[in-house]
Design a protein around this motif. Sequence first.
Motif, PDB file in Angstrom:
ATOM      1  N   ILE A   1      32.384  42.057  34.466  1.00 26.53           N
ATOM      2  CA  ILE A   1      32.300  43.179  33.276  1.00 26.53           C
ATOM      3  C   ILE A   1      33.232  43.203  32.404  1.00 26.53           C
ATOM      4  N   PHE A   2      34.551  42.919  33.005  1.00 26.84           N
ATOM      5  CA  PHE A   2      35.711  43.046  32.147  1.00 26.84           C
ATOM      6  C   PHE A   2      36.524  41.641  31.958  1.00 26.84           C
ATOM      7  N   PRO A   3      35.883  40.618  31.467  1.00 29.70           N
ATOM      8  CA  PRO A   3      36.417  39.193  31.493  1.00 29.70           C
ATOM      9  C   PRO A   3      38.151  39.142  31.173  1.00 29.70           C
ATOM     10  N   ASN A   4      38.482  40.104  30.138  1.00 30.08           N
ATOM     11  CA  ASN A   4      39.810  40.104  29.588  1.00 30.08           C
ATOM     12  C   ASN A   4      40.705  39.974  31.012  1.00 30.08           C
ATOM     13  N   LEU A   5      40.420  40.661  32.035  1.00 28.37           N
ATOM     14  CA  LEU A   5      41.383  41.022  32.959  1.00 28.37           C
ATOM     15  C   LEU A   5      41.535  39.718  33.941  1.00 28.37           C
ATOM     16  N   ARG A   6      40.458  38.737  33.824  1.00 29.40           N
ATOM     17  CA  ARG A   6      40.679  37.559  34.706  1.00 29.40           C
ATOM     18  C   ARG A   6      41.822  36.834  34.314  1.00 29.40           C
ATOM     19  N   GLU A   7      42.271  36.367  33.149  1.00 31.25           N
ATOM     20  CA  GLU A   7      43.269  35.782  32.750  1.00 31.25           C
ATOM     21  C   GLU A   7      44.568  36.305  32.958  1.00 31.25           C
ATOM     22  N   ARG A   8      44.468  37.799  33.289  1.00 31.90           N
ATOM     23  CA  ARG A   8      45.871  38.491  33.390  1.00 31.90           C
ATOM     24  C   ARG A   8      46.097  38.824  34.867  1.00 31.90           C
ATOM     25  N   LEU A   9      45.552  38.246  35.874  1.00 40.46           N
ATOM     26  CA  LEU A   9      45.275  38.889  37.182  1.00 40.46           C
ATOM     27  C   LEU A   9      46.862  38.845  37.681  1.00 40.46           C
ATOM     28  N   GLN A  10      47.696  37.897  37.278  1.00 36.46           N
ATOM     29  CA  GLN A  10      49.081  37.888  37.787  1.00 36.46           C
ATOM     30  C   GLN A  10      49.969  38.710  37.122  1.00 36.46           C
ATOM     31  N   SER A  11      49.604  39.171  36.009  1.00 39.94           N
ATOM     32  CA  SER A  11      50.612  39.998  35.155  1.00 39.94           C
ATOM     33  C   SER A  11      50.997  41.322  35.726  1.00 39.94           C
ATOM     34  N   GLN A  12      52.143  41.942  35.486  1.00 42.31           N
ATOM     35  CA  GLN A  12      52.328  43.177  35.897  1.00 42.31           C
ATOM     36  C   GLN A  12      51.296  44.037  35.355  1.00 42.31           C
ATOM     37  N   GLY A  13      50.725  44.961  36.153  1.00 41.90           N
ATOM     38  CA  GLY A  13      49.862  45.985  35.559  1.00 41.90           C
ATOM     39  C   GLY A  13      50.020  46.495  34.401  1.00 41.90           C
ATOM     40  N   THR A  14      51.311  47.132  34.028  1.00 44.64           N
ATOM     41  CA  THR A  14      51.469  47.766  32.900  1.00 44.64           C
ATOM     42  C   THR A  14      51.889  46.953  31.651  1.00 44.64           C
ATOM     43  N   LYS A  15      51.915  45.730  31.772  1.00 45.37           N
ATOM     44  CA  LYS A  15      52.043  44.652  30.947  1.00 45.37           C
ATOM     45  C   LYS A  15      50.637  44.504  30.067  1.00 45.37           C
ATOM     46  N   LEU A  16      49.721  44.938  30.673  1.00 43.89           N
ATOM     47  CA  LEU A  16      48.402  44.808  29.838  1.00 43.89           C
ATOM     48  C   LEU A  16      48.389  45.772  28.461  1.00 43.89           C
ATOM     49  N   SER A  17      47.472  45.404  27.774  1.00 41.50           N
ATOM     50  CA  SER A  17      47.132  46.399  26.590  1.00 41.50           C
ATOM     51  C   SER A  17      46.641  47.703  26.800  1.00 41.50           C
ATOM     52  N   GLY A  18      46.725  48.673  26.241  1.00 43.22           N
ATOM     53  CA  GLY A  18      46.076  49.911  26.503  1.00 43.22           C
ATOM     54  C   GLY A  18      44.479  49.693  26.957  1.00 43.22           C
ATOM     55  N   GLY A  19      43.990  49.044  26.089  1.00 41.44           N
ATOM     56  CA  GLY A  19      42.550  48.654  26.226  1.00 41.44           C
ATOM     57  C   GLY A  19      42.095  48.029  27.719  1.00 41.44           C
ATOM     58  N   GLU A  20      43.055  47.021  27.928  1.00 41.99           N
ATOM     59  CA  GLU A  20      42.930  46.296  29.353  1.00 41.99           C
ATOM     60  C   GLU A  20      43.081  47.245  30.260  1.00 41.99           C
ATOM     61  N   GLN A  21      44.162  48.284  30.235  1.00 41.02           N
ATOM     62  CA  GLN A  21      44.685  48.833  31.372  1.00 41.02           C
ATOM     63  C   GLN A  21      43.404  49.932  31.678  1.00 41.02           C
ATOM     64  N   GLN A  22      42.725  50.325  30.464  1.00 32.80           N
ATOM     65  CA  GLN A  22      41.574  51.296  30.764  1.00 32.80           C
ATOM     66  C   GLN A  22      40.608  50.729  31.505  1.00 32.80           C
ATOM     67  N   MET A  23      40.482  49.480  31.182  1.00 25.83           N
ATOM     68  CA  MET A  23      39.438  48.590  31.793  1.00 25.83           C
ATOM     69  C   MET A  23      39.750  48.288  33.293  1.00 25.83           C
ATOM     70  N   LEU A  24      41.032  48.141  33.760  1.00 25.00           N
ATOM     71  CA  LEU A  24      41.387  48.133  34.970  1.00 25.00           C
ATOM     72  C   LEU A  24      41.363  49.170  35.724  1.00 25.00           C
ATOM     73  N   ALA A  25      41.671  50.422  34.995  1.00 23.50           N
ATOM     74  CA  ALA A  25      41.595  51.708  35.526  1.00 23.50           C
ATOM     75  C   ALA A  25      40.058  52.015  36.039  1.00 23.50           C
ATOM     76  N   ILE A  26      39.316  51.571  35.268  1.00 23.93           N
ATOM     77  CA  ILE A  26      37.752  51.882  35.635  1.00 23.93           C
ATOM     78  C   ILE A  26      37.223  50.928  36.544  1.00 23.93           C
ATOM     79  N   GLY A  27      37.693  49.586  36.414  1.00 24.82           N
ATOM     80  CA  GLY A  27      37.217  48.442  37.049  1.00 24.82           C
ATOM     81  C   GLY A  27      37.670  48.716  38.633  1.00 24.82           C
ATOM     82  N   ARG A  28      38.634  49.097  39.008  1.00 26.14           N
ATOM     83  CA  ARG A  28      39.115  49.255  40.335  1.00 26.14           C
ATOM     84  C   ARG A  28      38.426  50.298  40.732  1.00 26.14           C
ATOM     85  N   ILE A  29      37.946  51.292  40.332  1.00 23.99           N
ATOM     86  CA  ILE A  29      37.320  52.239  41.266  1.00 23.99           C
ATOM     87  C   ILE A  29      35.573  51.899  41.474  1.00 23.99           C
ATOM     88  N   LEU A  30      35.327  50.933  40.695  1.00 25.51           N
ATOM     89  CA  LEU A  30      34.089  50.535  40.991  1.00 25.51           C
ATOM     90  C   LEU A  30      33.869  49.645  42.193  1.00 25.51           C
TER      91      LEU A  30
END
Lengths: 245, 295
Positions: free
Chosen positions: A131-160
């Motif tokens: 659903i959120f392919p942007n996250l796949r390339e960034r899996l090893q990054s520090q969580g807060t290094k993501l852009s605002g949009g990616e952080q939002q995707m991560l925040a939604i994605g993890r509760i799914l």
Amino acid sequence: MVEAAPLIRPEAGTAELAVRDLHGWYDESHVLHGINFDVRPGEVVTLLGRNGAGKTTTLKAIMGILSKRTGSVRFMGRELIGLPARAIARAGIAFCPEERGIFSSLSVEENLMLPPTIRDGGLSRDDVLGIFPNLRERLQSQGTKLSGGEQQMLAIGRILRTGAKFLLLDEPTEGLAPVIVQQIGATLRTLKQRGFTIVLVEQNFHFAASVADRHYVVEQGRVIDEISDAELAANTEKLHAYLGV
Amino acid sequence: MFELLGIPPQALFGQLLLGLINGSFYALLSLGLAVIFGLLNIINFAHGAQYMMGAFLAWMLMTYFGIGYWWALLLVPIAVGASGVVIERLMISRLYHLDHLYGLLLTFGLALIIQGLFRNQYGVSGLPYTIPAELSGGTNLGFMFLPNYRGWVVLASLVVCLGTWFTIEKTKLGAYLRAATENPTLVGAFGINVPRMITLTYGFGVGLAALAGVLAAPIYSVNPNMGADLIIVVFAVVVIGGMGSILGAIVTGFGLGIIEGLTRVFYPEGSAVVIFVIMALVLLVKPAGLFGRTV
Ligand SMILES: Nc1ncnc2c1ncn2[C@@H]1O[C@H](COP(=O)(O)OP(=O)(O)OP(=O)(O)O)[C@@H](O)[C@H]1O
Ligand SMILES: [Mg+2]
């Protein structure tokens, strides 16, 4: 509570979540003054309202994060008032906070895998990354290094992943570029098709209109109106007045 | 024999080893403090007393029950850690909604009580604890003579420190711990029992202190003040490394032990204060500590 007679008295029974006369406090300051609303299974319902109306506080009170609360919050027939947040999470409600809550000391992968599975039927890690392919390339990054949009995707994605089918999402589109807002809108519609029930706090009512079945208007700690999506067009002016836009 | 800046190599290596030993204890103790501070936001002033309890419990197991060193190494951290669990549940957990100062005062008071009780019972003169037979004697390394027990202490401390670091930084359990350190409310809202995690973390930190106490028993004399003397230096180590930083606690612990040892060789008069001088300098230049996150 006669003096604060709520304007909305939905019928209970079919509701997955029934909130009745919910009051909430931050220390001594009384912020929620009798919130009433219902969410039926599979619905997407929004809470609309101006800044400071009490939308976030309502979600926190449902989730048990706001500990000083009275009234009734029934989820699948079970009373949640009095339970700690962890028990409410285990009852099947997942919460995505307004500030997103990405952990800086965790990698993206660790953030994604953090919420424990509470029951079967959640999305798999690969589903979420689908659903959120942007996250796949960034899996090893520090969580807060993501852009605002990616952080939002991560925040939604993890509760799914948790198996919870009832989501509380607090302003998932706040501060995001239109293209990302569209992507999140598409995601919410997909989730609805998959049987998720969603309570969405929104200020962006065009976005709200594009995903929700019904809208509740919150003002000064009360629900003052209910508008179904079909009635939305006829009520634009009223809504603009409510939201002060 | 060669000489380095006029210092005989035996003296140099001897002090280096002593520095490493002290560093092993600094690292173990500041690691426990860092783990506790990270999640509980409390400076555990009872840490020195809990280290002393570890040494005493090992001595008591040996003296009263004939239970030896290796069993003590396992049982004592569990027992003292369990006492930490009880203290957290009954007392510390009631203070989380108050200022951090109250936790500090409570644990400080506990330290005084614990030390007082032991002083009453055993006096202040040290009690002997013999080195386990397997580790008595020493090894000639060519450039110096290494007492086996001291080598063991350095090795054991390194293994425990790195194991703890690995668990916290690289495992799922550690991810929960790091997340709860950052935002306990949200972690609770994911369904995780944060209060229980806090209790166990305190127990673990206390257990580390007790483990250090058992390791120390055969080297330093077992006495009620052994922790009070050591813990002041350890607090300085924690300040230098940065509050709550796991890796910082370990590296700074060993590093400062070595620096202290070298100071004893090159400027013996300064060896008692060198750590505090470094602390003052670090506070001036980098108040969050060498490894502290600047928020
Ligand atoms: N932590 C807090 N302590 C005290 N008062 C608070 C706290 N958080 C919010 N409030 C107050 O509670 C009221 C409701 O705030 P809330 O955050 O629920 O509003 P909101 O509808 O989510 O607004 P926004 O659209 O800006 O997010 C406001 O008057 C706010 O000032
Ligand atoms: Mg809000």
